[in-house]
Design a protein around this motif. Structure first.
Motif, PDB file in Angstrom:
ATOM      1  N   ASP A   1       0.833  -1.196   0.000  1.00 38.72           N
ATOM      2  CA  ASP A   1       0.000   0.000   0.000  1.00 38.72           C
ATOM      3  C   ASP A   1       0.871   1.250   0.000  1.00 38.72           C
ATOM      4  N   VAL A   2       0.335   2.330  -0.529  1.00 36.80           N
ATOM      5  CA  VAL A   2       1.010   3.625  -0.498  1.00 36.80           C
ATOM      6  C   VAL A   2       0.133   4.590   0.289  1.00 36.80           C
ATOM      7  N   VAL A   3       0.720   5.244   1.276  1.00 37.15           N
ATOM      8  CA  VAL A   3      -0.007   6.215   2.094  1.00 37.15           C
ATOM      9  C   VAL A   3       0.632   7.586   1.933  1.00 37.15           C
ATOM     10  N   ARG A   4      -0.182   8.616   2.153  1.00 37.19           N
ATOM     11  CA  ARG A   4       0.311   9.993   2.078  1.00 37.19           C
ATOM     12  C   ARG A   4       0.385  10.562   3.492  1.00 37.19           C
ATOM     13  N   THR A   5       1.527  11.113   3.846  1.00 39.62           N
ATOM     14  CA  THR A   5       1.736  11.667   5.175  1.00 39.62           C
ATOM     15  C   THR A   5       1.204  13.095   5.264  1.00 39.62           C
ATOM     16  N   MET A   6       1.130  13.605   6.490  1.00 42.83           N
ATOM     17  CA  MET A   6       0.700  14.986   6.689  1.00 42.83           C
ATOM     18  C   MET A   6       1.648  15.964   5.996  1.00 42.83           C
ATOM     19  N   LYS A   7       2.914  15.612   5.938  1.00 44.93           N
ATOM     20  CA  LYS A   7       3.893  16.454   5.242  1.00 44.93           C
ATOM     21  C   LYS A   7       3.590  16.537   3.755  1.00 44.93           C
ATOM     22  N   GLY A   8       2.972  15.488   3.225  1.00 45.65           N
ATOM     23  CA  GLY A   8       2.689  15.417   1.785  1.00 45.65           C
ATOM     24  C   GLY A   8       3.485  14.352   1.076  1.00 45.65           C
ATOM     25  N   ASP A   9       4.520  13.838   1.706  1.00 46.87           N
ATOM     26  CA  ASP A   9       5.312  12.769   1.106  1.00 46.87           C
ATOM     27  C   ASP A   9       4.522  11.459   1.106  1.00 46.87           C
ATOM     28  N   THR A  10       4.841  10.612   0.140  1.00 47.70           N
ATOM     29  CA  THR A  10       4.182   9.316   0.057  1.00 47.70           C
ATOM     30  C   THR A  10       5.128   8.211   0.511  1.00 47.70           C
ATOM     31  N   VAL A  11       4.542   7.168   1.106  1.00 47.71           N
ATOM     32  CA  VAL A  11       5.325   6.055   1.652  1.00 47.71           C
ATOM     33  C   VAL A  11       4.762   4.739   1.128  1.00 47.71           C
ATOM     34  N   GLU A  12       5.644   3.918   0.560  1.00 44.99           N
ATOM     35  CA  GLU A  12       5.276   2.560   0.193  1.00 44.99           C
ATOM     36  C   GLU A  12       5.469   1.670   1.422  1.00 44.99           C
ATOM     37  N   VAL A  13       4.404   1.056   1.872  1.00 40.84           N
ATOM     38  CA  VAL A  13       4.459   0.220   3.074  1.00 40.84           C
ATOM     39  C   VAL A  13       4.926  -1.171   2.668  1.00 40.84           C
ATOM     40  N   ILE A  14       6.184  -1.452   2.914  1.00 36.78           N
ATOM     41  CA  ILE A  14       6.754  -2.753   2.583  1.00 36.78           C
ATOM     42  C   ILE A  14       6.434  -3.767   3.672  1.00 36.78           C
ATOM     43  N   ASN A  15       6.483  -3.301   4.924  1.00 39.70           N
ATOM     44  CA  ASN A  15       6.258  -4.184   6.073  1.00 39.70           C
ATOM     45  C   ASN A  15       5.312  -3.475   7.035  1.00 39.70           C
ATOM     46  N   THR A  16       4.133  -4.072   7.280  1.00 36.03           N
ATOM     47  CA  THR A  16       3.178  -3.414   8.183  1.00 36.03           C
ATOM     48  C   THR A  16       3.607  -3.499   9.638  1.00 36.03           C
TER      49      THR A  16
END
Length: 490
Positions: free
Chosen positions: A320-335
């Motif tokens: 999954d890819v989530v968007r942080t409050m900063k605006g950067d996106t993160v690919e969740v490799i390990n939950t």
């Protein structure tokens, strides 16, 4: 909550010694130098005290260690506890002596004969800290400690000197209670309610709910908790003890009330310990309680992200890819690398709203830090030498192990993602460091910052000098000292 054992300070009355029940604790340096109290006890026990002080057994004791003489003749007391302590003992030795006393408090009462010892306040602090017992969920008859009295040459002065330590012990106990609580009791609801109750101490407390967090764009934090029935929350605690309007110092804590690992589920063995994955938030709460109790002359804000990491049909998935409050996106490799996602949003929010003069975050973040440092030291990562060195100095003064770890661009490069701005993990090697590098991406360059990875120090499988097996409350003492010395001018 658990409160420190009440300690009463009394004038020295040697005539009471033969009639005292329970346990009598006395301090001894050498057999050649006996205090008035030791001389009186020696006469009452027909020389048993002096014989022991001249024995090899006493000679083998290290400063702060103790031996008991059970049912000594000539006394009502069930035991005399003799603690070896130099007259010029340091703080660590004095607290260790107090720990020996606190470990062995009697239900019938304990009298500590400190007389005029210069470190009497630190002995009292050690006694209170080690007497902690988390028994909220045990049934049956409980053998609680009886009255504890310190016989001192100047009890009024000792009471004043011991008061700041009592506030610290109260904060440490609050942290320990939170960390020790099972997750079916300490839900995100219950955690937030316990923090809200501290408003009666003078803290300003706000609870930010999921709808508000979503509007602020905290997609990283909300993604972690979306598989749980317990809603995610952010709790903000403010202490206004310094100059009006001055920017605060910020403390940020990871509050994962239970961590299954999510879809990247943890092994079953040992998963029960993941009730302590909110340890960082627990320390922040304990520090804020201490600051309020002692009326600290500083502006401090404590922020904690409270979530539960559970696997269900709505849970976050690897990839999954989530968007942080900063605006950067993160690919969740390990939950199971969820704590850094929680902290990323809370770190950014703290800076955007409060513009702090500096900030420290705490988290039971990685198993890798335990591999690196064991259970003796917390891993310290920082972008600012002055703040880092000030914290390390405070931790050393309080006897809380801390060790600075490296950071650098080569570690940061391991977080590169093919489809997003970054991944949430960077591989097994250097795992604690890459976790810190992830967090640093959400720290503005002008903000002095430290990250404390307390995975190895928040909860222990064996007793320590000032705590029984279980939650330690590591960090409350060091952070309280840091704030006092760096922001209160004393």
């Amino acid at each position: 909550m658990t409160h420190p054992v009440p300690i009463h300070f009394r004038p020295v009355d040697l005539d009471q010694l033969p009639h005292l029940p329970g346990r009598i604790a006395v301090l001894a340096d050498t057999a050649k130098s006996l205090s008035a109290g030791l001389r009186r006890l020696d006469r009452l026990t027909k020389g048993a005290i002096l014989r022991f002080l001249n024995s090899e057994a006493f000679g083998r004791l290290k400063p702060g260690e103790a031996v008991e003489l059970a049912w000594p003749a000539g006394l009502l007391a069930e035991a005399v506890q003799i603690i070896r302590l130099p007259r010029r003992a340091d703080v660590a030795q004095a607290r260790k002596a107090g720990g020996a006393i606190g470990r062995a408090l009697s239900p019938s009462g304990t009298t500590v004969l400190v007389e005029g010892h210069a470190m009497a306040a630190e002995i009292a602090f050690g006694t209170a800290m080690r007497a902690y017992d988390f028994s909220a969920h045990k049934t049956g008859e409980r053998k609680e400690a009886g009255p504890v009295q310190f016989m001192a040459a100047n009890p009024e002065a000792l009471a004043v000197a011991a008061a700041p330590g009592a506030a610290v012990a109260e904060g440490v106990f609050f942290t320990r209670d939170l960390v020790n609580e099972p997750a079916n009791i300490l839900t995100t609801y219950d955690f937030a309610a316990r923090l809200a109750a501290m408003q009666e101490l003078g803290l300003d407390v706000e609870i930010l709910e999921e709808e508000q967090l979503a509007k602020m764009g905290m997609g990283a934090l909300l993604g972690v908790g979306q598989g749980s029935e317990s809603p995610s929350k952010v709790v903000v605690m403010q202490w206004h003890g310094g100059e009006k309007g001055a920017a605060p110092f910020a403390l940020i804590g990871k509050g994962v009330v239970f961590d299954t690992g999510g879809i990247s589920i943890k092994p079953a063995a040992g998963m029960e310990d993941m009730t302590m994955d909110m340890g960082g938030a627990g320390v922040v709460a304990g520090v804020m309680r201490t600051l309020a109790l002692r009326k600290a002359k500083a502006n401090v804000v404590g922020l904690v992200g409270l979530v539960e990491n559970m696997p269900d049909g709505r849970a976050q998935r690897p990839g999954d890819v989530v968007r942080t409050m900063k605006g950067d996106t993160v690919e969740v490799i390990n939950t199971d690398a969820e704590g850094r996602l929680v902290l990323a949003d809370v770190l950014w929010y703290a800076q955007e709203r409060f513009k702090p003069v500096g900030m420290i975050n705490l988290a039971t973040l990685t198993g890798a830090i335990i591999i690196a440092l064991g259970h003796e030291n917390t891993g310290v990562f920082s972008n600012n030498d002055d703040l880092c060195n000030a914290f390390l100095k405070a931790a050393k003064a309080e006897g809380e192990g801390a060790w600075r770890m490296p950071m650098g661009d080569a570690y940061d490069a391991k977080l590169k993602s093919r489809i997003a701005d970054m991944m949430n993990v960077g591989g097994r090697d250097g795992g604690a460091i890459t976790a810190a590098q992830f967090l640093q991406r959400f720290v503005k360059p002008e903000t002095p910052w430290c990250h404390l990875d307390i995975a190895g120090t928040a909860l222990l499988k064996s007793d320590s000098m000032l705590a029984p097996k279980g939650a330690t409350g590591w960090g409350v003492m060091a952070l309280n000292r840091l704030i006092r010395e760096k922001f209160e001018g004393k």
